[in-house]
Design an enzyme around this catalytic site. Structure first.
Site, PDB file in Angstrom:
ATOM      1  N   THR A  36      51.386  38.238  85.790  1.00 63.09           N
ATOM      2  CA  THR A  36      52.264  37.174  86.298  1.00 63.09           C
ATOM      3  C   THR A  36      53.691  37.721  86.318  1.00 63.09           C
ATOM      4  OG1 THR A  36      52.348  36.287  84.033  1.00 63.09           O
ATOM      5  CG2 THR A  36      50.878  35.183  85.581  1.00 63.09           C
ATOM      6  N   ARG A  95      50.840  42.067  70.612  1.00 56.36           N
ATOM      7  CA  ARG A  95      51.913  43.028  70.923  1.00 56.36           C
ATOM      8  C   ARG A  95      51.280  44.340  71.322  1.00 56.36           C
ATOM      9  NH1 ARG A  95      54.107  43.502  65.125  1.00 56.36           N
ATOM     10  NH2 ARG A  95      51.865  43.257  64.880  1.00 56.36           N
ATOM     11  N   GLU A  96      51.764  44.939  72.404  1.00 52.53           N
ATOM     12  CA  GLU A  96      51.286  46.282  72.733  1.00 52.53           C
ATOM     13  C   GLU A  96      51.638  47.206  71.574  1.00 52.53           C
ATOM     14  OE1 GLU A  96      52.802  47.493  76.562  1.00 52.53           O
ATOM     15  OE2 GLU A  96      52.053  45.658  77.477  1.00 52.53           O
ATOM     16  N   CYS A 122      56.909  41.684  79.078  1.00 55.67           N
ATOM     17  CA  CYS A 122      56.885  40.240  78.795  1.00 55.67           C
ATOM     18  C   CYS A 122      58.257  39.588  78.672  1.00 55.67           C
ATOM     19  CB  CYS A 122      56.066  39.979  77.534  1.00 55.67           C
ATOM     20  SG  CYS A 122      54.315  40.344  77.772  1.00 55.67           S
TER      21      CYS A 122
HETATM   22  N1  LIG Z   1      51.086  43.132  77.957  1.00 59.50           N
HETATM   23  C1  LIG Z   1      51.316  42.335  76.922  1.00 59.50           C
HETATM   24  O1  LIG Z   1      51.713  42.774  75.846  1.00 59.50           O
HETATM   25  C2  LIG Z   1      51.075  40.847  77.042  1.00 59.50           C
HETATM   26  C3  LIG Z   1      51.055  40.064  75.869  1.00 59.50           C
HETATM   27  C4  LIG Z   1      50.810  38.706  75.991  1.00 59.50           C
HETATM   28  C5  LIG Z   1      50.619  38.130  77.239  1.00 59.50           C
HETATM   29  N2  LIG Z   1      50.671  38.915  78.362  1.00 59.50           N
HETATM   30  C6  LIG Z   1      50.420  38.277  79.657  1.00 59.50           C
HETATM   31  O2  LIG Z   1      49.105  38.578  80.076  1.00 59.50           O
HETATM   32  C7  LIG Z   1      49.052  38.719  81.506  1.00 59.50           C
HETATM   33  C8  LIG Z   1      48.481  40.078  81.878  1.00 59.50           C
HETATM   34  O3  LIG Z   1      49.372  41.069  81.404  1.00 59.50           O
HETATM   35  P1  LIG Z   1      48.956  42.618  81.324  1.00 59.50           P
HETATM   36  O4  LIG Z   1      50.071  43.310  80.628  1.00 59.50           O
HETATM   37  O5  LIG Z   1      47.578  42.708  80.791  1.00 59.50           O
HETATM   38  O6  LIG Z   1      48.970  42.975  82.892  1.00 59.50           O
HETATM   39  P2  LIG Z   1      48.383  44.280  83.611  1.00 59.50           P
HETATM   40  O7  LIG Z   1      49.203  44.449  84.809  1.00 59.50           O
HETATM   41  O8  LIG Z   1      48.248  45.389  82.609  1.00 59.50           O
HETATM   42  O9  LIG Z   1      46.898  43.846  84.023  1.00 59.50           O
HETATM   43  C9  LIG Z   1      46.597  42.905  85.014  1.00 59.50           C
HETATM   44  C10 LIG Z   1      45.320  43.359  85.715  1.00 59.50           C
HETATM   45  O10 LIG Z   1      44.844  42.321  86.569  1.00 59.50           O
HETATM   46  C11 LIG Z   1      44.238  42.917  87.711  1.00 59.50           C
HETATM   47  N3  LIG Z   1      44.069  41.884  88.747  1.00 59.50           N
HETATM   48  C12 LIG Z   1      45.006  41.292  89.524  1.00 59.50           C
HETATM   49  N4  LIG Z   1      44.444  40.346  90.296  1.00 59.50           N
HETATM   50  C13 LIG Z   1      43.128  40.314  90.000  1.00 59.50           C
HETATM   51  C14 LIG Z   1      42.014  39.539  90.449  1.00 59.50           C
HETATM   52  N5  LIG Z   1      42.164  38.556  91.354  1.00 59.50           N
HETATM   53  N6  LIG Z   1      40.805  39.795  89.926  1.00 59.50           N
HETATM   54  C15 LIG Z   1      40.635  40.754  89.006  1.00 59.50           C
HETATM   55  N7  LIG Z   1      41.660  41.513  88.524  1.00 59.50           N
HETATM   56  C16 LIG Z   1      42.871  41.303  89.017  1.00 59.50           C
HETATM   57  C17 LIG Z   1      45.178  44.053  88.035  1.00 59.50           C
HETATM   58  O11 LIG Z   1      44.553  45.017  88.846  1.00 59.50           O
HETATM   59  C18 LIG Z   1      45.516  44.575  86.628  1.00 59.50           C
HETATM   60  O12 LIG Z   1      44.619  45.600  86.227  1.00 59.50           O
HETATM   61  C19 LIG Z   1      50.475  38.464  81.996  1.00 59.50           C
HETATM   62  O13 LIG Z   1      50.610  37.117  82.346  1.00 59.50           O
HETATM   63  C20 LIG Z   1      51.315  38.772  80.772  1.00 59.50           C
HETATM   64  O14 LIG Z   1      52.533  38.074  80.774  1.00 59.50           O
HETATM   65  C21 LIG Z   1      50.870  40.260  78.281  1.00 59.50           C
END
Ligand SMILES: NC(=O)c1ccc[n+]([C@@H]2O[C@H](COP(=O)([O-])OP(=O)(O)OC[C@H]3O[C@@H](n4cnc5c(N)ncnc54)[C@H](O)[C@@H]3O)[C@@H](O)[C@H]2O)c1
Length: 436
Positions: A86, A154-155, A263
Site C-alpha cells: 500500500t 519489524r523488519e 512504513c
Molecule cells: N514491511 C514491513 O515491515 C511491514 C510491517 C507491517 C505492515 N506492513 C504493511 O504490509 C503491507 C505489505 O508490505 P510489504 O513490505 O510486505 O510489501 P512488499 O512490497 O514487500 O510485498 C507486497 C507483495 O505483494 C505482491 N502483490 C501485489 N499485488 C498482488 C496481487 N493482486 N496478488 C498477489 N500478490 C500481489 C507484490 O508482487 C509483492 O511481492 C503494506 O501495506 C505495508 O504497509 C509492512
C-alpha cells in the site's frame, strides 16, 4: 486451518512461514513470477534473519506452498490474508489502494464457500468497507466476512515479532470471522499474547496511530538532539533521563538521521491525508512529516560542515545504506537523500552495506560500491556511518586511519564514544553530543 496469502513480500512471506510453522496449511500467492519461481525452488528473495530456515523446513513438510494462481488456494481456504503493498500514491500522499482492490476483485472471482478475507496490509480507515462492497458487488451470492488484522512486525526481527507479538489486533464485525481468526492465532494465545478484538475501523486506525506515534517519538528526540548541539548538552543522556520514566519508555529515543523504511514515511503521510479528509487534522503528525523530510538532507550538510565546509572533489565513504540494520530494504532509506545531498555538493561517494547493495545499486547509479568497511574507507576524505550494522560497531580505527586520506568520521547513529574516536586520531562528529 487452511490459509491463503496474497502477496509474498516482507509481511506475506513472514506471516505465511510463521502460520505454517504453527501447523496451518498455507499457500502464498504473488503476481511476481520471478519471486514465486525463486521461492518454489528454495531461494528466498528477501533478507530477513531466520526466514530461510523457516521457509525451507515448512516447504519440506508440505505445509507451505507458493504459486501464481490463487484459484485453488482461495477456493479451499478458511481465511485469505491480503498482504499486498500500500505505497504512497504518486502526487498526493494518500495510500495507493489499487493493489488491495485488485486483490479483492481476484478473490471475489474464486471464493466458493464461507471465507474470511483479512487485510493484513496497512490500510486507511474504511478500506475494509470498500473491500466488502467490491466483493459483494462482484459476487452477490458469496458467503464471506471481511476482517482487519494489521501487522506490527519489524523488519530485521520479523519472525520473533510475529511469533511473540506485543499484541494482536483483530478488527471484526461478526462472530463467524472472529471464531476463525481466534483459531488461526490460537498457538499465540498459548504464549499469552494479548489479543485485542475491536471493530474493523478501529483496527485499521490503530495501525496508523501506532506508526505515527513511533515516528513522532523519533522525530522528537531528533529535534532535542539538534537543541543539544546548540546548547552543549548530550542527547543520549537526555534520552536515558526521560526514557527511564515508565510513562515515556526508552525505545525509539535514539537520535539519528531521520526515520525511513517502507512504513513510517508512507503511513504518517496517509494518516495526515485521512485526517484532513475527515475534518480532524493531525497537526502533530503533519509537523513530524515535514521535520523528518528536511532532516535527511540536513545530515548531508552536517557531513559537509565536518569536512570544513566543502566536499567538492572530495571522496566520502558511506557505511550502511539500508534504512536500518538486518534488512536489505532500501525503501525511503535516509542514505538515499544523504548521498544525493553529498553528490549535489560535489562529493564522490563510495559505499558499503552488508546486505543492501544489490537492492541499492540501481537506486544509486553514481556510487562506487566497496567490498567491506575498510575497502570503502580507502582514500576517503571522510567516513559516514548511516546505518548501525553490527559490522560497524567495532571498527579498527588504526586500520581506517591508515586507509583514509583524512581521518574524519561522521557517526549519524552515535555508535561510538566521542573520546574513544578522537583518541584514535580522528576528527569526530555525531548527533546531539557535545564536541569538547
Ligand atoms: N514491511 C514491513 O515491515 C511491514 C510491517 C507491517 C505492515 N506492513 C504493511 O504490509 C503491507 C505489505 O508490505 P510489504 O513490505 O510486505 O510489501 P512488499 O512490497 O514487500 O510485498 C507486497 C507483495 O505483494 C505482491 N502483490 C501485489 N499485488 C498482488 C496481487 N493482486 N496478488 C498477489 N500478490 C500481489 C507484490 O508482487 C509483492 O511481492 C503494506 O501495506 C505495508 O504497509 C509492512
Amino acid at each position: 486451518m487452511k490459509i491463503a496469502i496474497l502477496g509474498a513480500g516482507y509481511v506475506g512471506l513472514v506471516s505465511g512461514a510463521c502460520f505454517a510453522d504453527f501447523g496451518h496449511t498455507v499457500h502464498c500467492v504473488d503476481k511476481d513470477e520471478a519471486k514465486i519461481r525463486a521461492l518454489q525452488t528454495g531461494h528466498n528473495p528477501i533478507f530477513e534473519p531466520g526466514l530461510d530456515t523457516l521457509v525451507e523446513s515448512n516447504l519440506k513438510q508440505g505445509r507451505l506452498t507458493f504459486g501464481l494462481d490463487l484459484t485453488s488456494a482461495v477456493a479451499d481456504a478458511d481465511a485469505v490474508f491480503i498482504a499486498v503493498g500500500t505505497p504512497s500514491r504518486r502526487g498526493d500522499g494518500f495510500a495507493d489502494l489499487s493493489y488491495i482492490y485488485a486483490a479483492a476483485r481476484d478473490i471475489a472471482k474464486v471464493i466458493s464457500k464461507y471465507t474470511v478475507i483479512v487485510t493484513k496490509s496497512t490500510v486507511p480507515v474504511g478500506t475494509g468497507d470498500e473491500v466488502e462492497r467490491l466483493i459483494r458487488e462482484a459476487r452477490p451470492d458469496a458467503d464471506f466476512s471481511v476482517a482487519s488484522n494489521p501487522e506490527f512486525l519489524r523488519e530485521g526481527a520479523a519472525i520473533s515479532d510475529f511469533k511473540r507479538p506485543d499484541r494482536i489486533v483483530i478488527g471484526v464485525d461478526d462472530d463467524r470471522a472472529s471464531a476463525i481468526l481466534a483459531e488461526i492465532y490460537r498457538p499465540l494465545y498459548l504464549n499469552r499474547a494479548p489479543i485485542l478484538t475491536t471493530s474493523r475501523r478501529t483496527a485499521e486506525l490503530t495501525k496508523y496511530a501506532a506508526n505515527a506515534f513511533l515516528a513522532m517519538k523519533i522525530t522528537f528526540i531528533n529535534e532535542i538532539a539538534d537543541l543539544c548541539e546548540k546548547v552543549g548538552a548530550n542527547v543520549q543522556e537526555v534520552a536515558r533521563g526521560i526514557g527511564l520514566d515508565n510513562r515515556i519508555g526508552s525505545k525509539f529515543l535514539h537520535a539519528g538521521p531521520g526515520y525511513g523504511g517502507s512504513c513510517f514515511p508512507k503511513d504518517t503521510l496517509a494518516l495526515v491525508k485521512t485526517a484532513q479528509d475527515s475534518g480532524a487534522p493531525v497537526r502533530l503528525i503533519e509537523t513530524v512529516v515535514a521535520v523528518n523530510e528536511q532532516r535527511k538532507r540536513a545530515m548531508a550538510r552536517k557531513v559537509v560542515a565536518a569536512c570544513g565546509g566543502s566536499v567538492r572533489g572530495k571522496t566520502v565513504a558511506v557505511l550502511g545504506l539500508t534504512f536500518k540494520p538486518n534488512t536489505d530494504d532500501m525503501r525511503e532509506s535516509p542514505a538515499l537523500a544523504i548521498i544525493t545531498g553529498l553528490q549535489d555538493a560535489g562529493a564522490v561517494v563510495k559505499a558499503f552495506d552488508p546486505e543492501g547493495m544489490q537492492v541499492a545499486r540501481p537506486l544509486l547509479p553514481d556510487v562506487a560500491f566497496a567490498s567491506d568497511a575498510y575497502d570503502c574507507a580507502k582514500g576517503a576524505d571522510a567516513l559516514v556511518i548511516v546505518t548501525e550494522w553490527d559490522a560497524f560497531r567495532a571498527l579498527d580505527f588504526a586500520a581506517l586511519k591508515a586507509a583514509m586520506a583524512t581521518p574524519i568520521l561522521v557517526d549519524l547513529r552515535n555508535v561510538y564514544p566521542p573520546e574513544y574516536v578522537r583518541a584514535s586520531g580522528f576528527s569526530y562528529e555525531s548527533v546531539g553530543r557535545p564536541t569538547p
